[in-house]
Design a protein around this motif. Structure first.
Motif, mmCIF file in Angstrom:
data_model
loop_
_atom_site.group_PDB
_atom_site.id
_atom_site.type_symbol
_atom_site.label_atom_id
_atom_site.label_comp_id
_atom_site.label_asym_id
_atom_site.label_seq_id
_atom_site.Cartn_x
_atom_site.Cartn_y
_atom_site.Cartn_z
ATOM 1 N N PHE A 178 1.433 17.859 10.310
ATOM 2 C CA PHE A 178 2.362 17.703 9.196
ATOM 3 C C PHE A 178 2.326 16.299 8.624
ATOM 4 C CE2 PHE A 178 4.328 21.679 10.547
ATOM 5 C CZ PHE A 178 4.393 22.275 9.313
ATOM 6 N N PHE A 179 2.124 15.323 9.496
ATOM 7 C CA PHE A 179 2.055 13.956 8.967
ATOM 8 C C PHE A 179 0.830 13.798 8.082
ATOM 9 C CE2 PHE A 179 1.304 9.379 9.110
ATOM 10 C CZ PHE A 179 2.521 8.979 8.618
ATOM 11 N N ALA A 180 -0.297 14.373 8.516
ATOM 12 C CA ALA A 180 -1.517 14.274 7.720
ATOM 13 C C ALA A 180 -1.339 14.989 6.388
ATOM 14 C CB ALA A 180 -2.689 14.873 8.485
ATOM 15 N N LEU A 181 -0.671 16.146 6.437
ATOM 16 C CA LEU A 181 -0.430 16.892 5.201
ATOM 17 C C LEU A 181 0.443 16.064 4.252
ATOM 18 C CD1 LEU A 181 -0.818 19.624 3.801
ATOM 19 C CD2 LEU A 181 1.318 20.349 4.815
ATOM 20 N N THR A 182 1.488 15.441 4.805
ATOM 21 C CA THR A 182 2.366 14.591 4.003
ATOM 22 C C THR A 182 1.563 13.472 3.356
ATOM 23 O OG1 THR A 182 3.934 14.922 5.775
ATOM 24 C CG2 THR A 182 4.540 13.370 4.080
ATOM 25 N N TYR A 183 0.733 12.878 4.166
ATOM 26 C CA TYR A 183 -0.101 11.778 3.723
ATOM 27 C C TYR A 183 -0.975 12.214 2.554
ATOM 28 C CZ TYR A 183 -2.730 7.539 4.719
ATOM 29 O OH TYR A 183 -3.281 6.318 4.639
ATOM 30 N N TYR A 184 -1.605 13.371 2.732
ATOM 31 C CA TYR A 184 -2.485 13.900 1.693
ATOM 32 C C TYR A 184 -1.695 14.133 0.413
ATOM 33 C CZ TYR A 184 -5.451 17.212 -0.777
ATOM 34 O OH TYR A 184 -6.187 17.839 -1.732
ATOM 35 N N LEU A 185 -0.548 14.824 0.554
ATOM 36 C CA LEU A 185 0.257 15.146 -0.629
ATOM 37 C C LEU A 185 0.726 13.880 -1.329
ATOM 38 C CD1 LEU A 185 2.528 18.058 0.614
ATOM 39 C CD2 LEU A 185 0.690 18.175 -1.058
ATOM 40 N N PHE A 186 1.139 12.894 -0.532
ATOM 41 C CA PHE A 186 1.732 11.696 -1.125
ATOM 42 C C PHE A 186 0.674 10.824 -1.789
ATOM 43 C CE2 PHE A 186 3.775 7.433 -0.683
ATOM 44 C CZ PHE A 186 4.782 7.681 -1.593
ATOM 45 N N MET A 187 -0.496 10.719 -1.151
ATOM 46 C CA MET A 187 -1.524 9.868 -1.733
ATOM 47 C C MET A 187 -2.090 10.484 -3.004
ATOM 48 S SD MET A 187 -1.433 7.317 0.159
ATOM 49 C CE MET A 187 -2.821 6.232 -0.067
ATOM 50 N N ARG A 188 -2.084 11.821 -3.062
ATOM 51 C CA ARG A 188 -2.653 12.488 -4.230
ATOM 52 C C ARG A 188 -1.617 12.686 -5.327
ATOM 53 N NH1 ARG A 188 -7.896 14.495 -3.440
ATOM 54 N NH2 ARG A 188 -7.556 15.093 -5.578
ATOM 55 N N LYS A 189 -0.374 12.395 -5.012
ATOM 56 C CA LYS A 189 0.702 12.684 -5.952
ATOM 57 C C LYS A 189 0.576 11.811 -7.195
ATOM 58 C CE LYS A 189 5.738 13.003 -5.513
ATOM 59 N NZ LYS A 189 6.049 14.405 -5.378
ATOM 60 N N GLU A 190 0.650 12.435 -8.357
ATOM 61 C CA GLU A 190 0.791 11.652 -9.584
ATOM 62 C C GLU A 190 2.257 11.271 -9.643
ATOM 63 O OE1 GLU A 190 -1.236 10.458 -11.625
ATOM 64 O OE2 GLU A 190 -3.100 11.553 -11.314
ATOM 65 N N ILE A 191 2.545 9.985 -9.504
ATOM 66 C CA ILE A 191 3.941 9.641 -9.275
ATOM 67 C C ILE A 191 4.830 9.871 -10.490
ATOM 68 C CG2 ILE A 191 3.673 8.062 -7.374
ATOM 69 C CD1 ILE A 191 3.594 5.855 -9.408
ATOM 70 N N ARG A 192 4.222 10.173 -11.646
ATOM 71 C CA ARG A 192 5.084 10.438 -12.795
ATOM 72 C C ARG A 192 5.703 11.812 -12.700
ATOM 73 N NH1 ARG A 192 3.532 9.628 -18.624
ATOM 74 N NH2 ARG A 192 5.768 9.883 -18.714
ATOM 75 N N HIS A 193 5.035 12.716 -12.001
ATOM 76 C CA HIS A 193 5.477 14.115 -12.067
ATOM 77 C C HIS A 193 6.254 14.531 -10.838
ATOM 78 C CE1 HIS A 193 3.266 14.703 -15.719
ATOM 79 N NE2 HIS A 193 2.314 14.009 -15.173
ATOM 80 N N TYR A 208 0.845 -1.181 0.000
ATOM 81 C CA TYR A 208 0.000 0.000 0.000
ATOM 82 C C TYR A 208 0.883 1.233 0.000
ATOM 83 C CZ TYR A 208 -3.792 -3.139 1.112
ATOM 84 O OH TYR A 208 -4.698 -4.139 1.048
ATOM 85 N N ARG A 209 0.384 2.238 -0.679
ATOM 86 C CA ARG A 209 1.190 3.442 -0.821
ATOM 87 C C ARG A 209 1.449 4.089 0.534
ATOM 88 N NH1 ARG A 209 0.339 8.439 -5.021
ATOM 89 N NH2 ARG A 209 0.095 6.939 -6.665
ATOM 90 N N ASP A 210 0.449 4.117 1.389
ATOM 91 C CA ASP A 210 0.635 4.796 2.670
ATOM 92 C C ASP A 210 1.608 4.045 3.573
ATOM 93 O OD1 ASP A 210 -1.161 2.790 2.780
ATOM 94 O OD2 ASP A 210 -2.381 3.651 4.360
ATOM 95 N N ASN A 211 1.747 2.742 3.344
ATOM 96 C CA ASN A 211 2.700 1.972 4.137
ATOM 97 C C ASN A 211 4.129 2.450 3.926
ATOM 98 O OD1 ASN A 211 0.994 0.370 5.502
ATOM 99 N ND2 ASN A 211 1.432 -1.509 4.411
ATOM 100 N N ILE A 212 4.411 2.921 2.715
ATOM 101 C CA ILE A 212 5.757 3.408 2.417
ATOM 102 C C ILE A 212 6.061 4.603 3.305
ATOM 103 C CG2 ILE A 212 7.198 4.449 0.630
ATOM 104 C CD1 ILE A 212 5.614 2.839 -1.392
ATOM 105 N N LEU A 213 5.097 5.534 3.339
ATOM 106 C CA LEU A 213 5.260 6.739 4.138
ATOM 107 C C LEU A 213 5.368 6.405 5.625
ATOM 108 C CD1 LEU A 213 5.309 9.563 3.095
ATOM 109 C CD2 LEU A 213 2.913 9.784 3.686
ATOM 110 N N LEU A 214 4.463 5.547 6.045
ATOM 111 C CA LEU A 214 4.413 5.186 7.462
ATOM 112 C C LEU A 214 5.710 4.488 7.866
ATOM 113 C CD1 LEU A 214 2.250 5.526 9.569
ATOM 114 C CD2 LEU A 214 1.542 3.184 9.171
ATOM 115 N N ALA A 215 6.220 3.630 6.985
ATOM 116 C CA ALA A 215 7.451 2.904 7.298
ATOM 117 C C ALA A 215 8.613 3.867 7.458
ATOM 118 C CB ALA A 215 7.761 1.892 6.205
#
Lengths: 320, 332
Positions: free
Chosen positions: B317-332, B128-135
């Motif tokens: 800040f963690f929630a903001l990071t989470y939001y930014l990372f989950m919404r991120k189009e990973i190509r850009h 899961y994408r959020d697991n990367i951040l959490l890890a």
């Protein structure tokens, strides 16, 4: 189309206002090698990301191995191996450690990982470099390691994004042969994207040409050339020693030969397209005109020509 | 007891196939403890720790015999807080080394993986994408808390050997609470740094931005607040004491926007049991108070707003990071 393993239905994706992928329908069968061709920025990578559920489509649906990729990306990613363009590895780890990490993430047992890592590195011909740090790997080796990284997971489908980018020509041939061999041996379905036509041509069962988010044509190479070139399926280039005479006289005369459809002259060469193979007649005509023919070439349609022809017909799109 | 070996076995051996999250945490921890920047930070913190311990140990005899100081019975707290010879106490060091540690562990968490092309490969695995951040967050915090805890335990053990004074339970609780607050404080800067690493593509940009924010809060923020207040405030001579008090509280509240102020407040109160209030106290409030140490619970009550504030800021800040990372189009 009896057994599609990848099925895309009306897939559409916007980046802001730009339509990256436009109503894409595509199905790929099990065990097939499919080449997704198109210039840079055509939406190939975006399409691939949507197949893996890494990017959400604005409309349409991607089904891979019978699973909806947007709804259930984890299940899809368990079955599909994806090698991104310029795949990177953790430089501070050795190749084996990199593979082990991927293996663990996929829930492969610790003992099995080691065995599989040796096996796959053998397959891609890197068994000597197993304990080397990946920072010391060359570009071609990294591509091979990327392949090993897919194979260790024993996927059903391999998706390779620009796998030939940045490898030298002989490396490309080896690499593509390796993919071909592996696909045939293990019954893998392979989807590879590229903007290099020659490369893909060598190993693909079917190709799809993808421009500006639209799939223009798909099929094997013969079908494709038929579709794009219609009746004018023969093209002959005649080269003469002296420059061709100016004016349209000669052109008109060639045009008058039965079977000739189109004529284009430039410098020393005249390109003639015709409905049947009338090369001997053409040569005879040129000789009778007193022109010194130095070369006659009957063109066969490779993807290059298909590609070029497409852009000739759609000059608007070249600039885009 | 036949079940005992089984239990111990389970405790110490890794499970047959750990979850992807545990695998990622394991790798991240491994990366951190092998990285030069963590080793540098560790050396820096260990050096300041040894320095402040040396100073406090050489002054300890004088400090604990000071009968007028209600805290003089807490030898171990004194070990942590005694300053002298221009060497500040350990928690003051942490108030400015902590941010640096958090930033060092987090500023390139996501963008370096993105730039080296490993993020894409990682995302293509069934995780899961959020697991990367959490890890990433969890692994760094794990490393930091292990470091602080071992330092403090070393201090306690060393103190026990040198002084031979037995330790009070309240002291241990206070010291452990201090460790927790320090970890939360580093966690705040860590989550800020990870947030910037998601936002900015280049590691250098995110590192400089994080250091800029840190410098702003440690150096300029107090200057700006003091300057502004000096300009706005009327002359205290014309104000009645209640108004002066109100203005003082306002200044303090403004200063407490800075995380380092929150941390210093919390750490000081926890480590010095005689501190009764973080703001000004009026004579009426002080009347009848006996200068005696507070209980651990009461000290914790005083700093509860600070602790809540730090945790809340970290979570934001963690929630903001989470939001930014989950919404991120990973190509850009």
């Amino acid at each position: 189309m009896e057994n599609p393993i990848i099925q895309l239905e009306g897939l559409t994706k916007y980046y802001g206002k730009v339509k990256a992928v436009d109503n894409l329908h595509l199905s790929i069968n099990k065990g097939e090698i499919f080449g997704l061709l198109g210039p840079n920025g055509a939406g190939k990578t975006t399409t691939i990301l949507m197949m893996l559920g890494l990017s959400d489509p604005n409309a349409g649906q991607a089904t891979v191995c019978g699973i909806n990729a947007t709804r259930n990306p984890i299940a899809v990613k368990r079955k599909v191996g994806y090698m991104p363009d310029n795949a990177g590895f953790y430089d501070n780890l050795t190749a084996l450690e990199n593979l082990q990490y991927i293996g663990r993430l996929n829930g492969i047992g610790e003992k099995e990982i080691e065995a599989r890592a040796h096996q796959t590195m053998e397959m891609v011909g890197l068994s000597d470099a197993l304990h080397k740090k990946t920072s010391a790997y060359s570009r071609g080796m990294k591509q091979r390691l990327g392949l090993a990284d897919l194979l260790i997971r024993e996927p059903e489908v391999m998706i390779l994004d620009e796998p030939t980018l940045g490898i030298d020509p002989s490396g490309i041939r080896d690499f593509l042969e390796l993919i071909h061999r592996l696909s045939r041996q293990q019954g893998l379905t392979v989807l590879l994207s590229s903007h290099h036509l020659h490369h893909v041509q060598q190993i693909c069962d079917r190709v799809g040409i993808f421009v500006e988010g639209k799939l223009l044509v798909q099929g094997d190479i013969n079908t494709l050339s038929g579709e794009l070139f219609g009746k004018e399926s023969f093209e002959v280039a005649v080269t003469v020693r002296e420059a061709l005479p100016a004016g349209d006289g000669l052109k008109a005369a060639v045009q008058a030969i039965p079977g000739v459809i189109g004529v284009q002259a430039s410098g020393h060469t005249m390109d003639i397209s015709c409905s049947s193979d009338i090369t001997p007649d053409l040569v005879r005509f040129f000789v009778r005109q007193g022109l010194n023919v130095t070369g006659v070439q009957r063109k066969e349609y490779g993807l290059d020509e298909i590609y070029q022809r497409f852009f000739e017909n759609n000059p608007k799109k070249v600039s885009a | 007891m036949p079940s005992m070996p089984v239990f111990i076995d389970k405790l110490f051996s890794a499970p047959e196939s750990p979850t992807p999250f545990r695998t990622m945490v394991r790798k991240e921890v491994g990366d951190h403890i092998r990285s030069w920047r963590f080793i540098t930070m560790l050396l820096l913190i260990v050096l300041t720790f040894i320095g402040s311990m040396y100073i406090s140990l050489s002054n300890i005899r004088k400090v604990v015999t000071e009968i007028n100081d209600p805290d003089h019975v807490y030898v171990y707290l004194k070990l942590l807080t005694t300053a002298g010879n221009g060497m500040p106490a350990f928690h003051i060091f942490i108030s400015f080394l902590g941010p640096l540690l958090g930033i060092a562990l987090g500023f390139d968490a996501i963008n370096s993986e993105q730039n080296s092309g490993t993020l894409m490969r990682l995302l293509a695995q069934p995780v899961y994408r959020d697991n990367i951040l959490l890890a990433k967050f969890y692994a760094a915090l794990l490393v930091v808390s292990t470091m602080f805890l071992s330092l403090v335990l070393l201090m306690i053990g060393g103190g026990l050997l040198i002084t031979g004074v037995s330790m009070e339970a309240a002291e241990l609780l206070r010291i452990l609470a201090f460790v927790v607050i320090s970890v939360v404080y580093v966690g705040f800067w860590l989550s800020l740094a990870i947030c910037l690493s998601v936002r900015f593509r280049h590691a250098a940009t995110s590192a400089l931005t994080a250091i800029g924010i840190w410098l702003f809060f440690t150096v300029f923020y107090q200057l700006i607040v003091n300057m502004l207040m000096a300009a706005i405030l009327p002359d205290p001579a014309y104000l009645d004491p209640a108004q002066v008090n109100a203005f003082n509280n306002l200044i303090l509240s403004l200063l407490r926007v800075a995380p380092s102020q929150l941390y210093t407040d919390a750490a000081t109160t926890l480590l010095m049991p005689s501190i009764r209030s973080l703001g000004p106290l009026s004579m009426e409030q002080m009347a009848g108070a006996i200068p005696a140490p507070l209980s651990f619970g009461n000290s914790l009550m005083i700093v509860w707003p600070q602790v809540t504030g730090l945790i809340a800021a970290t979570l934001v800040f963690f929630a903001l990071t989470y939001y930014l990372f989950m919404r991120k189009e990973i190509r850009h």
